[in-house]
Each structure stands twice: as C-alpha cells, then as structure tokens.
Design a protein around this motif. Structure first.
Motif, mmCIF file in Angstrom:
data_model
loop_
_atom_site.group_PDB
_atom_site.id
_atom_site.type_symbol
_atom_site.label_atom_id
_atom_site.label_comp_id
_atom_site.label_asym_id
_atom_site.label_seq_id
_atom_site.Cartn_x
_atom_site.Cartn_y
_atom_site.Cartn_z
ATOM 1 N N UNK A 1 0.832 -1.212 0.000
ATOM 2 C CA UNK A 1 0.000 0.000 0.000
ATOM 3 C C UNK A 1 0.863 1.257 0.000
ATOM 4 N N UNK A 2 1.978 1.215 0.749
ATOM 5 C CA UNK A 2 2.885 2.361 0.801
ATOM 6 C C UNK A 2 3.525 2.637 -0.542
ATOM 7 N N UNK A 3 3.973 1.577 -1.211
ATOM 8 C CA UNK A 3 4.541 1.738 -2.549
ATOM 9 C C UNK A 3 3.501 2.270 -3.522
ATOM 10 N N UNK A 4 2.284 1.762 -3.397
ATOM 11 C CA UNK A 4 1.194 2.207 -4.276
ATOM 12 C C UNK A 4 0.859 3.676 -4.037
ATOM 13 N N UNK A 5 0.965 4.107 -2.774
ATOM 14 C CA UNK A 5 0.670 5.501 -2.420
ATOM 15 C C UNK A 5 1.582 6.462 -3.174
ATOM 16 N N UNK A 6 2.863 6.078 -3.297
ATOM 17 C CA UNK A 6 3.810 6.908 -4.036
ATOM 18 C C UNK A 6 3.415 7.070 -5.489
ATOM 19 N N UNK A 7 2.948 5.970 -6.106
ATOM 20 C CA UNK A 7 2.523 6.004 -7.511
ATOM 21 C C UNK A 7 1.215 6.784 -7.646
ATOM 22 N N UNK A 8 0.299 6.558 -6.704
ATOM 23 C CA UNK A 8 -1.013 7.221 -6.763
ATOM 24 C C UNK A 8 -0.902 8.737 -6.629
ATOM 25 N N UNK A 9 0.083 9.193 -5.857
ATOM 26 C CA UNK A 9 0.287 10.633 -5.700
ATOM 27 C C UNK A 9 0.597 11.288 -7.040
ATOM 28 N N UNK A 10 1.248 10.523 -7.916
ATOM 29 C CA UNK A 10 1.640 11.056 -9.224
ATOM 30 C C UNK A 10 0.615 10.773 -10.318
ATOM 31 N N UNK A 11 0.036 9.569 -10.296
ATOM 32 C CA UNK A 11 -0.769 9.130 -11.448
ATOM 33 C C UNK A 11 -2.228 8.822 -11.127
ATOM 34 N N UNK B 1 7.789 23.692 -5.295
ATOM 35 C CA UNK B 1 7.587 23.315 -6.694
ATOM 36 C C UNK B 1 7.214 21.848 -6.833
ATOM 37 N N UNK B 2 6.765 21.506 -8.029
ATOM 38 C CA UNK B 2 6.261 20.156 -8.289
ATOM 39 C C UNK B 2 7.358 19.098 -8.200
ATOM 40 N N UNK B 3 8.633 19.487 -8.406
ATOM 41 C CA UNK B 3 9.727 18.510 -8.369
ATOM 42 C C UNK B 3 9.849 17.831 -7.013
ATOM 43 N N UNK B 4 9.607 18.587 -5.937
ATOM 44 C CA UNK B 4 9.685 18.013 -4.586
ATOM 45 C C UNK B 4 8.694 16.868 -4.445
ATOM 46 N N UNK B 5 7.484 17.063 -4.984
ATOM 47 C CA UNK B 5 6.466 16.012 -4.917
ATOM 48 C C UNK B 5 6.909 14.779 -5.694
ATOM 49 N N UNK B 6 7.485 15.000 -6.866
ATOM 50 C CA UNK B 6 7.933 13.873 -7.689
ATOM 51 C C UNK B 6 9.004 13.049 -6.985
ATOM 52 N N UNK B 7 10.005 13.744 -6.454
ATOM 53 C CA UNK B 7 11.110 13.021 -5.804
ATOM 54 C C UNK B 7 10.619 12.258 -4.583
#
Length: 408
Positions: free
Chosen positions: A106-116, A275-281
């Motif tokens: 779920x944690x790994x998925x959360x990282x992907x869901x934040x972006x996509x 900026x958006x880069x912080x969210x991506x990283x």
C-alpha cells in the motif's frame, strides 16, 4: 578499486531496504512535522544499535554457515524452550510479515497514486485498485527468479533510487545545516515526543532483519576471510539507511505544521512551497521504500520458516517459495481491497515486542559461544554495546506491548 567495492556489496543494502518501509517513512514524516530537527539524534542512536546487532548477525551467518533461526533451533536444548522460541518466531515473523506486507505494498502504491491517480477494476460487486497488483508482480518476479545476484542487484538499484529521491527532496527544502547537526548530536525530549522517539528506534532495530542478514550473509560469503567485507557492507548500508530516514525528517520539517498524517500528504504539502519537483522526488522515494520492503518481508519470513522447520533455505526450494508466495499474495489482496487487518497487526506487534529482546539476548549469548563461532566470538567492547542495546530492546518490547493494549 570501485569495481572491487561494488563486487563485494552484499546483503547490507537489502537490510537497509527492509527497515526503510512505508511505516518508517510515515513515522519520520510525523517526527519532522511535529518536532522539526529535534529527534534526529534518536536516528543516530538507532543506526549505531543497528550496526552492532546486524554485524553480529552477519558474522554468525558467515562463520557458522547457518541462519539465525537454524542456530536457535540447534542451540536451545530444552524441548519446551525450543518449542516456545520456534512458535514465537513463526508467529512474529511469518504471521507478522504477512500482516505488514499489505502495508508495504500500500505504501509503494501511495507513491505512484500521488503522481498518477488510483485506477480501479471492478470484478462483480468488488472494486480492486490496480497498482498493488503491479507492485506485487514486480516483487514476485524478483523473488521467483531465485538468483541471489539478480535479487541483490534489483534491491541495490531500488535502494540507490530511494536514497537519491529522499536526499534530493531534503536538499530542495534548503535546511539549516547547523540546526541539523545540532539535532543529530544533542538529545532533546520535546513535550509528547517520547513515543515518537521509541518508534524511531523501534522501526530501525527490527527483529526480522537479524534473521534476514544472517541467512543472506552465508549465501553471499562462504569464507571467514570475507568478514571484513561483510562488516564494511553492513556499516555503509545501515548508515545510508539512517541518512535516508533523516532526509525524510528534514523534508517534513520544512513545511508549516498542518494536517499531515503520511508521506503522501507531505508530498502534497511540499509542492506549493518548493515546486512540483519536490512532490515527484518524494513520491518516487515512497514507491521505492514500499517495493523494497514488499520484497524483503516475504524473503525474511521464508528464511525464518525454513530454519525453524528444518527445511532447505534455498531460493528455488518449493517449500521456501511457498512461504514467500503466500505472504506476497495475501499482501496484494489485502492492499488492493483496502482491508485493514488491525487485529492481526496488533498480534504481530505483541509478538515482535516479545521477540526483539529475546532474539537480541539470544544473539548476544550465541556470539560468545566458541562451539559455534570458534575464535570469532564477541570482544569485550562488542559485549558492552550489546548489553546496552539489549536493555533498549527490552524497553522497546515492553512499550510495544503496552501500547497495543492502550496502557500507555
């Protein structure tokens, strides 16, 4: 020189990958948001304790060429005590990791869901999120190949990705370096911080990593002359893991105190400020943390079960594969339907609370047995550090059990 260094990278990064899961990321996020840099010293203490215990586990694996659960089964002579130890290990590590696996995925998925976003599929009257299945498939392929070198390289790559992601996020926030150093070296106990301090130590010094490290060390190295490589591998990897955790605290410290309960909230909070880069990283780091733990948790459980039950601890063994497959499948299913296995997790926390001081105590005992280690037993200074850490683990264990029953 560099080529030789990379050739001798061993299970250390896998251990780091195991203790930096979504739970650690969330706890470090809350520590940073609520207390700023004040609790960085707790992670420094955690890293030192982890290095001492993990070095012992690796040395035990290389010298004895046995896993920790296998040594426990052989060295505890009383049938009753042996049965209790095996039951506790199977409960805490196998059942516990099955419960925690859903959180890792779920944690790994959360990282992907934040972006996509969060795509879903509908089967009958049930909704299933897609991303946990993708993460589960990656973990399954990595483990099913059954080649230690492939697994090692996969996890080393993910740990490097995770480290770079969180380090970059921390740098983007432009921290006050002097205050960071002060937070690392000067212990502080802000109001209502004691449970967070204990949590930061407890999420780094974890019992299943001791089993995982001993088993992987004997797989990687068969000669006692490799002990120096194992020691360097452990120290570098655990320090790197500690730095990742510190970077998460530093990143979280940069945003105003608001309603933040996990790393996904942190990613959203960083975006308007940096900026958006912080969210991506940050999201990439969370994804890597989830997927590495999703691989190492079933692997550790399989090693423990094999040692406890006298099976062959081979990555391609059918029984070995059955254990990690069961845990991975349960994790994917529970994660995809959003099932909260609270009672199972509470049971696992109690078992782990009991197991950590018992395993730390047993490890310290066996590391002084010449019949097992010959001339590679602990030195006096290693025993002193070991006893101090044992006291800490007893404290952590009692706290963990009391918190489950809401007594603290």
């Amino acid at each position: 020189m560099i080529r030789k260094f990379f050739k001798n990278i061993g299970p250390g990064p896998l251990v780091a990958a195991a203790f930096i899961g979504p739970g650690t990321v969330t706890l470090c996020t809350l520590a940073g948001v609520n207390f700023g840099y004040a609790l960085l010293w707790a992670l420094v203490l955690s890293v030192l304790a982890t290095i001492v215990l993990q070095e012992m586990a690796a040395r035990l694996g290389i010298v004895s060429q046995k896993g920790l659960s296998e040594v426990i089964r052989e060295e505890i002579k009383s049938p009753v005590a042996r049965g209790l130890a095996i039951g506790l290990m199977l409960s805490a590590i196998v059942v516990g990791n099955a419960a925690y696996e859903a959180g890792n995925i779920s944690g790994g998925a959360l990282g992907v869901q934040t972006l996509f976003g969060n795509p879903e599929i509908v089967i009958g009257s049930s909704n299933f999120t897609v991303i946990p299945f993708v993460i589960g498939a990656v973990a399954f392929i990595s483990l099913f190949i059954g080649n230690y070198k492939v697994l090692e390289k996969t996890l080393v790559a993910l740990v490097i990705l995770m480290s770079l992601a969180f380090l970059t996020t921390a740098i983007i926030t432009k921290p006050n370096v002097l205050e960071v150093v002060k937070g690392m070296l000067v212990p502080k106990f802000p109001d209502k911080s004691i449970l967070t301090i204990i949590g930061l130590i407890g999420t780094t010094v974890v019992p299943y990593n001791l089993f995982l490290h001993a088993s992987l060390a004997k797989t990687k190295w068969q000669s006692k002359s490799d002990l120096s490589y194992a020691r360097k591998d452990t120290i570098i990897a655990v320090i790197l893991g500690g730095l990742v955790s510190m970077c998460i605290i530093i990143s979280a410290s940069a945003i105003p105190h608001q309603d933040i309960s996990n790393a996904s909230d942190l990613a959203k909070g960083l975006e308007p400020l940096f900026g958006v880069n912080a969210k991506y990283f940050l999201s990439i780091g969370l994804f890597a943390a989830g997927i590495t733990s999703a691989i190492t948790a079933p692997l550790a459980a399989a090693f423990v079960a094999s040692g406890c039950l006298g099976w062959e601890a081979n990555l391609k063994s059918p029984k070995f594969r059955t254990v990690w497959m069961s845990i991975l499948v349960l994790g994917v299913i529970f994660s995809s339907i959003g099932f909260k296995s609270i009672e199972i997790i509470k049971f696992a926390q109690v078992a782990n609370g009991l197991l950590l001081p018992i395993i730390a105590g047993f490890l310290l005992w066996v590391m002084n047995k010449r019949i097992v280690l010959g001339t590679y037993t602990n030195s006096k200074i290693q025993n002193i550090f070991g006893i101090i850490i044992l006291i800490i683990t007893i404290f952590l264990g009692v706290k963990g059990i009391l918190s489950v029953f809401n007594l603290i």
